[in-house]
Design a protein around this motif. Structure first.
Motif, PDB file in Angstrom:
ATOM      1  N   ALA A  69     -10.625  20.985  -9.296  1.00 52.30           N
ATOM      2  CA  ALA A  69     -10.807  19.923  -8.310  1.00 52.30           C
ATOM      3  C   ALA A  69     -11.500  18.713  -8.933  1.00 52.30           C
ATOM      4  N   ARG A  70     -10.972  17.480  -8.626  1.00 48.25           N
ATOM      5  CA  ARG A  70     -11.578  16.266  -9.165  1.00 48.25           C
ATOM      6  C   ARG A  70     -11.036  15.037  -8.438  1.00 48.25           C
ATOM      7  N   THR A  71     -11.676  13.887  -8.664  1.00 48.43           N
ATOM      8  CA  THR A  71     -11.262  12.607  -8.099  1.00 48.43           C
ATOM      9  C   THR A  71     -11.153  11.587  -9.227  1.00 48.43           C
ATOM     10  N   THR A  72     -10.069  10.799  -9.240  1.00 46.21           N
ATOM     11  CA  THR A  72      -9.884   9.799 -10.281  1.00 46.21           C
ATOM     12  C   THR A  72      -9.513   8.455  -9.663  1.00 46.21           C
ATOM     13  N   ALA A  98       0.860  -1.188   0.000  1.00 48.48           N
ATOM     14  CA  ALA A  98       0.000   0.000   0.000  1.00 48.48           C
ATOM     15  C   ALA A  98       0.890   1.230   0.000  1.00 48.48           C
ATOM     16  N   GLY A  99       0.373   2.312  -0.548  1.00 49.29           N
ATOM     17  CA  GLY A  99       1.178   3.521  -0.622  1.00 49.29           C
ATOM     18  C   GLY A  99       0.363   4.788  -0.501  1.00 49.29           C
ATOM     19  N   VAL A 100       1.043   5.847  -0.104  1.00 54.30           N
ATOM     20  CA  VAL A 100       0.467   7.186  -0.030  1.00 54.30           C
ATOM     21  C   VAL A 100       1.321   8.090  -0.910  1.00 54.30           C
ATOM     22  N   SER A 101       0.686   8.829  -1.814  1.00 52.98           N
ATOM     23  CA  SER A 101       1.442   9.606  -2.798  1.00 52.98           C
ATOM     24  C   SER A 101       1.002  11.056  -2.816  1.00 52.98           C
ATOM     25  N   VAL A 102       1.873  11.879  -3.374  1.00 48.53           N
ATOM     26  CA  VAL A 102       1.569  13.283  -3.598  1.00 48.53           C
ATOM     27  C   VAL A 102       2.215  13.676  -4.918  1.00 48.53           C
ATOM     28  N   GLY A 103       1.528  14.516  -5.689  1.00 47.97           N
ATOM     29  CA  GLY A 103       2.066  14.919  -6.980  1.00 47.97           C
ATOM     30  C   GLY A 103       1.056  15.707  -7.775  1.00 47.97           C
ATOM     31  N   THR A 104       1.232  15.713  -9.086  1.00 50.89           N
ATOM     32  CA  THR A 104       0.361  16.507  -9.951  1.00 50.89           C
ATOM     33  C   THR A 104      -1.045  15.914 -10.081  1.00 50.89           C
ATOM     34  N   GLU A 105      -1.242  14.678  -9.649  1.00 51.18           N
ATOM     35  CA  GLU A 105      -2.586  14.101  -9.602  1.00 51.18           C
ATOM     36  C   GLU A 105      -3.294  14.422  -8.295  1.00 51.18           C
ATOM     37  N   GLY A 106      -2.584  15.070  -7.379  1.00 51.89           N
ATOM     38  CA  GLY A 106      -3.143  15.379  -6.075  1.00 51.89           C
ATOM     39  C   GLY A 106      -2.613  14.431  -5.022  1.00 51.89           C
ATOM     40  N   ILE A 107      -3.427  14.132  -4.039  1.00 56.99           N
ATOM     41  CA  ILE A 107      -3.085  13.193  -2.974  1.00 56.99           C
ATOM     42  C   ILE A 107      -3.690  11.837  -3.323  1.00 56.99           C
ATOM     43  N   GLY A 108      -2.878  10.783  -3.271  1.00 53.08           N
ATOM     44  CA  GLY A 108      -3.350   9.480  -3.715  1.00 53.08           C
ATOM     45  C   GLY A 108      -3.106   8.372  -2.709  1.00 53.08           C
ATOM     46  N   PHE A 109      -3.899   7.312  -2.836  1.00 52.07           N
ATOM     47  CA  PHE A 109      -3.757   6.098  -2.036  1.00 52.07           C
ATOM     48  C   PHE A 109      -3.861   4.912  -2.992  1.00 52.07           C
ATOM     49  N   GLY A 130      -1.599  -2.776  -9.819  1.00 52.55           N
ATOM     50  CA  GLY A 130      -2.045  -1.904  -8.745  1.00 52.55           C
ATOM     51  C   GLY A 130      -3.247  -1.074  -9.134  1.00 52.55           C
ATOM     52  N   MET A 131      -3.936  -0.585  -8.132  1.00 50.88           N
ATOM     53  CA  MET A 131      -5.044   0.336  -8.333  1.00 50.88           C
ATOM     54  C   MET A 131      -4.977   1.403  -7.257  1.00 50.88           C
ATOM     55  N   GLY A 132      -5.487   2.587  -7.598  1.00 50.65           N
ATOM     56  CA  GLY A 132      -5.417   3.676  -6.643  1.00 50.65           C
ATOM     57  C   GLY A 132      -6.500   4.703  -6.868  1.00 50.65           C
ATOM     58  N   ILE A 133      -6.619   5.597  -5.917  1.00 48.69           N
ATOM     59  CA  ILE A 133      -7.576   6.700  -6.001  1.00 48.69           C
ATOM     60  C   ILE A 133      -6.824   7.988  -5.696  1.00 48.69           C
ATOM     61  N   ASN A 134      -7.133   9.042  -6.458  1.00 51.19           N
ATOM     62  CA  ASN A 134      -6.432  10.314  -6.335  1.00 51.19           C
ATOM     63  C   ASN A 134      -7.430  11.446  -6.123  1.00 51.19           C
ATOM     64  N   PHE A 135      -7.094  12.320  -5.197  1.00 55.29           N
ATOM     65  CA  PHE A 135      -7.945  13.463  -4.883  1.00 55.29           C
ATOM     66  C   PHE A 135      -7.185  14.746  -5.217  1.00 55.29           C
ATOM     67  N   MET A 136      -7.671  15.462  -6.220  1.00 58.34           N
ATOM     68  CA  MET A 136      -7.046  16.724  -6.608  1.00 58.34           C
ATOM     69  C   MET A 136      -7.706  17.871  -5.849  1.00 58.34           C
ATOM     70  N   PRO A 137      -6.956  18.611  -5.041  1.00 59.78           N
ATOM     71  CA  PRO A 137      -7.539  19.765  -4.336  1.00 59.78           C
ATOM     72  C   PRO A 137      -7.909  20.864  -5.308  1.00 59.78           C
TER      73      PRO A 137
END
Length: 257
Positions: free
Chosen positions: A104-107, A35-46, A59-66
């Motif tokens: 702002a968006r979620t992917t 499992a991972g926690v990320s930060v970048g141009t896609e926002g905050i991701g898990f 892998g699969m993940g979800i990203n939250f763009m502020p």
């Protein structure tokens, strides 16, 4: 006899320890989960991931763009040829309106990471796709001229790139920018989503292919006006040029088991 037993016990310990070490190093087919926690141009991701072989991770993940905002002053197109004479005196020759874009968006994404050198090196190439809402940005603006003189609404629009956005009775202009809901992805980087040890680090660079951006207002796609020149404001440039979304992602990874 005692020495033989001692040697057998020592050999058993060595073999057991070796097997345990192999379990940690040997990724196997879905034998480990990371499992991972990320930060970048896609926002905050898990994200979560699992190795299929020493050369492949899924892998699969979800990203939250502020709420990242862009803005720019766009021209207002004034149709002076159709304005009634009684209104002509209150219409300026040129005017602009400030348009803001909220990104702002979620992917949700699915990715396959290929490691050409297996366990010897953590260099990888990655391919996949992401899902998200088609709306990638909301557009808003306000004109005091239209607010004070709502009778001018039929004759004035805001030019965003090659799209003409209409004002409402309060002088507000609203719309949204949409792209493909399904967006292919390619990238490369270094580091594993399922690290050999308990904790690891991963850096990734790539791009999403979003397709041509389209502007909607009141749920309807707007036609482009080829007679309008492309604006040099940030909002117009974003709509005209930004078909490929760059990705830079830093991820802190961990092996769950």
């Amino acid at each position: 006899m005692k020495s033989l037993r001692g040697m057998m016990l020592l050999a058993t310990i060595v073999v057991y320890t070796s097997l345990q070490a192999q379990k940690v190093e040997n990724f196997g087919v879905f034998r480990h989960i990371g499992a991972g926690v990320s930060v970048g141009t896609e926002g905050i991701g898990f994200n979560v991931a699992s190795p299929v072989t020493d050369y492949l991770e899924l892998g699969m993940g979800i990203n939250f763009m502020p709420g990242i905002k862009i803005k720019g002053d766009v021209d207002m197109d004034i149709n002076t040829s159709t304005i009634p004479p009684q209104l002509a005196g209150i219409v300026p020759s040129t005017s602009t309106v400030n348009i803001k874009g909220d990104l702002a968006r979620t992917t949700l994404d699915f990715k396959a990471s290929v490691y050409p050198f297996g366990t010897k090196n953590a260099l990888f190439v990655v391919a996949g796709f992401s899902f998200g809402g088609k709306k990638i940005a909301k557009l808003t603006g306000h004109s005091d001229l239209i607010q004070d003189h709502p009778e001018l609404r039929p004759y004035i629009v805001a030019n965003v790139d090659k799209y003409d956005l209409e004002f409402d009775e309060n002088g507000d202009v609203k719309g949204d920018v949409r792209v493909n809901a399904f967006r292919p992805y390619l990238g490369l980087g270094y580091g594993r989503q399922v690290p050999k040890h308990r904790v690891g680090f991963r850096v990734e660079m790539g791009c999403h292919f979003m397709g041509k951006m389209k502007v909607y207002q009141n749920g309807q796609e707007l036609d482009t006006n080829d007679l309008d020149t492309k604006g040099d404001d940030d909002v117009s440039k974003f709509i005209d040029k930004f078909r490929v979304y760059p990705v830079l992602k830093l991820t802190l990874t961990g092996r769950i088991f």
